[in-house]
Design a protein around this motif. Structure first.
Motif, PDB file in Angstrom:
ATOM      1  N   LEU A 188     -11.051  18.424  -2.168  1.00  0.00           N
ATOM      2  CA  LEU A 188     -11.977  19.112  -3.066  1.00  0.00           C
ATOM      3  C   LEU A 188     -12.844  18.069  -3.774  1.00  0.00           C
ATOM      4  O   LEU A 188     -12.326  17.161  -4.426  1.00  0.00           O
ATOM      5  N   LEU A 189     -14.157  18.187  -3.623  1.00  0.00           N
ATOM      6  CA  LEU A 189     -15.118  17.308  -4.276  1.00  0.00           C
ATOM      7  C   LEU A 189     -15.757  18.091  -5.411  1.00  0.00           C
ATOM      8  O   LEU A 189     -16.313  19.169  -5.181  1.00  0.00           O
ATOM      9  N   ILE A 190     -15.660  17.570  -6.634  1.00  0.00           N
ATOM     10  CA  ILE A 190     -16.018  18.345  -7.822  1.00  0.00           C
ATOM     11  C   ILE A 190     -17.069  17.622  -8.645  1.00  0.00           C
ATOM     12  O   ILE A 190     -16.908  16.447  -8.993  1.00  0.00           O
ATOM     13  N   VAL A 191     -18.141  18.350  -8.976  1.00  0.00           N
ATOM     14  CA  VAL A 191     -19.124  17.885  -9.950  1.00  0.00           C
ATOM     15  C   VAL A 191     -19.022  18.803 -11.164  1.00  0.00           C
ATOM     16  O   VAL A 191     -19.316  19.999 -11.061  1.00  0.00           O
ATOM     17  N   GLN A 192     -18.574  18.260 -12.276  1.00  0.00           N
ATOM     18  CA  GLN A 192     -18.467  18.989 -13.541  1.00  0.00           C
ATOM     19  C   GLN A 192     -19.348  18.304 -14.561  1.00  0.00           C
ATOM     20  O   GLN A 192     -19.151  17.133 -14.874  1.00  0.00           O
ATOM     21  N   HIS A 193     -20.355  19.005 -15.076  1.00  0.00           N
ATOM     22  CA  HIS A 193     -21.166  18.443 -16.149  1.00  0.00           C
ATOM     23  C   HIS A 193     -20.293  18.308 -17.391  1.00  0.00           C
ATOM     24  O   HIS A 193     -19.720  19.295 -17.860  1.00  0.00           O
ATOM     25  N   ILE A 194     -20.204  17.103 -17.938  1.00  0.00           N
ATOM     26  CA  ILE A 194     -19.370  16.871 -19.121  1.00  0.00           C
ATOM     27  C   ILE A 194     -19.958  15.720 -19.916  1.00  0.00           C
ATOM     28  O   ILE A 194     -20.642  14.847 -19.352  1.00  0.00           O
ATOM     29  N   SER A 195     -19.713  15.713 -21.200  1.00  0.00           N
ATOM     30  CA  SER A 195     -20.250  14.654 -22.055  1.00  0.00           C
ATOM     31  C   SER A 195     -19.779  13.294 -21.574  1.00  0.00           C
ATOM     32  O   SER A 195     -18.614  13.133 -21.184  1.00  0.00           O
ATOM     33  N   PRO A 196     -20.664  12.296 -21.590  1.00  0.00           N
ATOM     34  CA  PRO A 196     -20.270  10.952 -21.147  1.00  0.00           C
ATOM     35  C   PRO A 196     -19.047  10.448 -21.920  1.00  0.00           C
ATOM     36  O   PRO A 196     -18.924  10.647 -23.128  1.00  0.00           O
ATOM     37  N   GLY A 197     -18.143   9.797 -21.196  1.00  0.00           N
ATOM     38  CA  GLY A 197     -16.966   9.216 -21.817  1.00  0.00           C
ATOM     39  C   GLY A 197     -15.719  10.068 -21.745  1.00  0.00           C
ATOM     40  O   GLY A 197     -14.607   9.574 -21.976  1.00  0.00           O
ATOM     41  N   PHE A 198     -15.854  11.358 -21.408  1.00  0.00           N
ATOM     42  CA  PHE A 198     -14.701  12.249 -21.383  1.00  0.00           C
ATOM     43  C   PHE A 198     -14.082  12.392 -19.992  1.00  0.00           C
ATOM     44  O   PHE A 198     -13.056  13.049 -19.836  1.00  0.00           O
ATOM     45  N   LEU A 199     -14.700  11.807 -18.974  1.00  0.00           N
ATOM     46  CA  LEU A 199     -14.280  12.082 -17.605  1.00  0.00           C
ATOM     47  C   LEU A 199     -12.843  11.640 -17.327  1.00  0.00           C
ATOM     48  O   LEU A 199     -12.056  12.381 -16.717  1.00  0.00           O
ATOM     49  N   HIS A 200     -12.467  10.437 -17.748  1.00  0.00           N
ATOM     50  CA  HIS A 200     -11.124   9.957 -17.463  1.00  0.00           C
ATOM     51  C   HIS A 200     -10.067  10.818 -18.158  1.00  0.00           C
ATOM     52  O   HIS A 200      -9.004  11.095 -17.583  1.00  0.00           O
ATOM     53  N   SER A 201     -10.365  11.274 -19.367  1.00  0.00           N
ATOM     54  CA  SER A 201      -9.432  12.170 -20.055  1.00  0.00           C
ATOM     55  C   SER A 201      -9.344  13.510 -19.334  1.00  0.00           C
ATOM     56  O   SER A 201      -8.263  14.094 -19.230  1.00  0.00           O
ATOM     57  N   MET A 202     -10.483  14.005 -18.822  1.00  0.00           N
ATOM     58  CA  MET A 202     -10.444  15.259 -18.073  1.00  0.00           C
ATOM     59  C   MET A 202      -9.628  15.107 -16.804  1.00  0.00           C
ATOM     60  O   MET A 202      -8.843  15.992 -16.446  1.00  0.00           O
ATOM     61  N   ALA A 203      -9.785  13.964 -16.110  1.00  0.00           N
ATOM     62  CA  ALA A 203      -9.019  13.737 -14.890  1.00  0.00           C
ATOM     63  C   ALA A 203      -7.514  13.718 -15.200  1.00  0.00           C
ATOM     64  O   ALA A 203      -6.707  14.307 -14.458  1.00  0.00           O
ATOM     65  N   SER A 204      -7.130  13.053 -16.283  1.00  0.00           N
ATOM     66  CA  SER A 204      -5.710  13.002 -16.669  1.00  0.00           C
ATOM     67  C   SER A 204      -5.189  14.395 -17.002  1.00  0.00           C
ATOM     68  O   SER A 204      -4.093  14.793 -16.575  1.00  0.00           O
ATOM     69  N   TRP A 205      -5.968  15.151 -17.757  1.00  0.00           N
ATOM     70  CA  TRP A 205      -5.573  16.512 -18.140  1.00  0.00           C
ATOM     71  C   TRP A 205      -5.429  17.402 -16.911  1.00  0.00           C
ATOM     72  O   TRP A 205      -4.428  18.117 -16.762  1.00  0.00           O
ATOM     73  N   LEU A 206      -6.394  17.349 -15.998  1.00  0.00           N
ATOM     74  CA  LEU A 206      -6.322  18.167 -14.791  1.00  0.00           C
ATOM     75  C   LEU A 206      -5.102  17.782 -13.947  1.00  0.00           C
ATOM     76  O   LEU A 206      -4.408  18.653 -13.417  1.00  0.00           O
ATOM     77  N   GLY A 207      -4.849  16.485 -13.832  1.00  0.00           N
ATOM     78  CA  GLY A 207      -3.696  16.061 -13.049  1.00  0.00           C
ATOM     79  C   GLY A 207      -2.383  16.506 -13.648  1.00  0.00           C
ATOM     80  O   GLY A 207      -1.484  16.992 -12.950  1.00  0.00           O
ATOM     81  N   GLU A 208      -2.257  16.376 -14.971  1.00  0.00           N
ATOM     82  CA  GLU A 208      -1.006  16.726 -15.647  1.00  0.00           C
ATOM     83  C   GLU A 208      -0.749  18.226 -15.630  1.00  0.00           C
ATOM     84  O   GLU A 208       0.399  18.672 -15.526  1.00  0.00           O
ATOM     85  N   THR A 209      -1.812  19.020 -15.736  1.00  0.00           N
ATOM     86  CA  THR A 209      -1.630  20.469 -15.861  1.00  0.00           C
ATOM     87  C   THR A 209      -1.690  21.199 -14.532  1.00  0.00           C
ATOM     88  O   THR A 209      -1.236  22.342 -14.440  1.00  0.00           O
ATOM     89  N   SER A 210      -2.238  20.574 -13.498  1.00  0.00           N
ATOM     90  CA  SER A 210      -2.346  21.251 -12.205  1.00  0.00           C
ATOM     91  C   SER A 210      -1.321  20.764 -11.195  1.00  0.00           C
ATOM     92  O   SER A 210      -0.953  21.501 -10.273  1.00  0.00           O
ATOM     93  N   GLY A 211      -0.866  19.511 -11.334  1.00  0.00           N
ATOM     94  CA  GLY A 211       0.036  18.941 -10.353  1.00  0.00           C
ATOM     95  C   GLY A 211      -0.651  18.409  -9.113  1.00  0.00           C
ATOM     96  O   GLY A 211       0.000  17.852  -8.225  1.00  0.00           O
ATOM     97  N   MET A 212      -1.964  18.582  -9.012  1.00  0.00           N
ATOM     98  CA  MET A 212      -2.708  18.062  -7.868  1.00  0.00           C
ATOM     99  C   MET A 212      -3.147  16.634  -8.148  1.00  0.00           C
ATOM    100  O   MET A 212      -3.531  16.318  -9.274  1.00  0.00           O
ATOM    101  N   PRO A 213      -3.132  15.739  -7.166  1.00  0.00           N
ATOM    102  CA  PRO A 213      -3.668  14.395  -7.377  1.00  0.00           C
ATOM    103  C   PRO A 213      -5.170  14.446  -7.669  1.00  0.00           C
ATOM    104  O   PRO A 213      -5.935  15.023  -6.896  1.00  0.00           O
ATOM    105  N   ILE A 214      -5.570  13.862  -8.794  1.00  0.00           N
ATOM    106  CA  ILE A 214      -6.969  13.881  -9.230  1.00  0.00           C
ATOM    107  C   ILE A 214      -7.488  12.453  -9.247  1.00  0.00           C
ATOM    108  O   ILE A 214      -6.836  11.554  -9.792  1.00  0.00           O
TER     109      ILE A 214
END
Length: 345
Positions: A188-214
């Motif tokens: 899955l290739l994902i483009v999510q518009h998000i404020s600069p600087g938040f991407l790494h935190s979003m990746a960690s959150w998605l990985g922790e809450t979904s169980g999918m490798p992000i």
């Protein structure tokens, strides 16, 4: 002549000096009016039970109730568009910010701190985000995600899934990634518009809450089935003829970089019938025309429906163009992907 109605804003910020600065900033905008300024999360909840506001701006690090718990209670009692404000350098604050998005907040912005051009940019982004909330429909909090789906059957042919999202997208992405099986047979290739600087935190959150490798996408990577790849800050992401990830610093498209349009255009060109394009909630038109290109190239295309979207801009534009082969509520997107990729529900 009648004066245009100003948006009513509630500000919740624990630091007196920061709260005063944010109030001054919001009041400097002729379209905005601060109707309340409180120092803790419980006070924000209580204010909204007694008085009306059009949008709430909540610090994540609040006394009594933090930004997540305040968001959860507000969305349960007096739902309205919520913007959470966080310092991106503080990992704990960023985690609370994404939990608040999961609970119903619609956007997260960086606190307007610092000086010079950086401060001016943060201030402008905060004001723009609050103003945009006037176009947002409140979607009452989604159902809590159930357990991950069991493994599906192997796909007969590998495919690639491209997903584009903006305002309201992170919780929908989280629900999709959580519900997909661990052996999902496509990347899955994902483009999510998000404020600069938040991407790494979003990746960690998605990985922790979904169980999918992000992963934050890297140029030249061959994406793996059952893994999700997020477009990095300030880089377009696409694919090449060999299926590898391509990153580009070409000019912004639709005023953004990364742009969904870049991803979908390259998928139309190089992936064709082997691709699935999904356009979720979000403001503007980014990706709409390119989703139509994907459909013309033989790809399967899906757009989120209006009822389940916080903002039916991007997906709505795609539907109007005839770009969407399927128009689905958020909760039906995973069953559709499973049927397409694994050949079964």
């Amino acid at each position: 002549m009648k004066e245009a109605k100003r948006m009513r804003v509630l500000v919740a910020e624990h630091a007196d000096a920061s709260r005063a600065e944010i109030v001054r900033l919001i009041e400097s905008d002729p379209g905005l009016r601060v109707v309340g300024a409180v120092r803790d999360g419980q006070a924000a909840v209580d204010f909204l039970l007694a008085q009306k506001a059009d949008v709430a701006l909540l610090d994540v690090h609040l006394p009594r109730l933090d930004g997540f718990e305040a968001t959860r209670r507000i969305m349960a009692s007096t739902p309205l568009p919520i913007v959470v404000c966080s310092g991106v350098s503080n990992a704990a604050d960023a985690t609370i910010a994404f939990r608040a998005l999961e609970a119903g907040a619609l956007a997260c912005v960086e606190k307007p701190v610092g000086g010079g051009d950086a401060l001016r940019a943060r201030m402008a982004h905060l004001l723009q985000t609050v103003r945009l909330m006037s176009e947002v429909k409140v979607v009452r909090r989604r159902r809590e995600p159930g357990p991950p789906r069991p493994a599906g059957r192997a796909a007969a042919a590998p495919r690639v899934v491209g997903i584009g999202a903006s305002t309201g997208g992170p919780p929908v992405l989280q629900a999709i990634l959580h519900a997909l099986p661990r052996d999902f047979a496509a990347p899955l290739l994902i483009v999510q518009h998000i404020s600069p600087g938040f991407l790494h935190s979003m990746a960690s959150w998605l990985g922790e809450t979904s169980g999918m490798p992000i992963h934050i996408a890297a140029h030249g990577t061959v994406p793996l089935p059952g893994h999700a790849y997020l477009a990095p800050d300030d880089f377009h992401m696409g694919v090449d003829a060999g299926g590898r990830i391509v990153l580009s610093r070409e000019p912004p498209e639709n005023h953004v970089r990364p742009a969904v349009s870049f991803l979908f255009r390259t998928m139309a060109q190089y992936s064709g019938p082997g691709a699935i394009g999904v356009l979720l909630t979000g403001m503007g038109r980014d990706g709409a025309e390119e989703l139509r290109r994907m459909r013309d190239a033989g790809a399967t295309t899906i757009a989120q429906d209006e009822e389940s979207s916080a903002v039916h801009g991007m997906a709505g534009a795609a539907i109007a163009l005839g770009a969407a082969g399927q128009v689905l509520p958020a909760e039906r997107i995973v069953p559709a992907l499973l049927a397409l990729v694994t050949g079964g529900p």
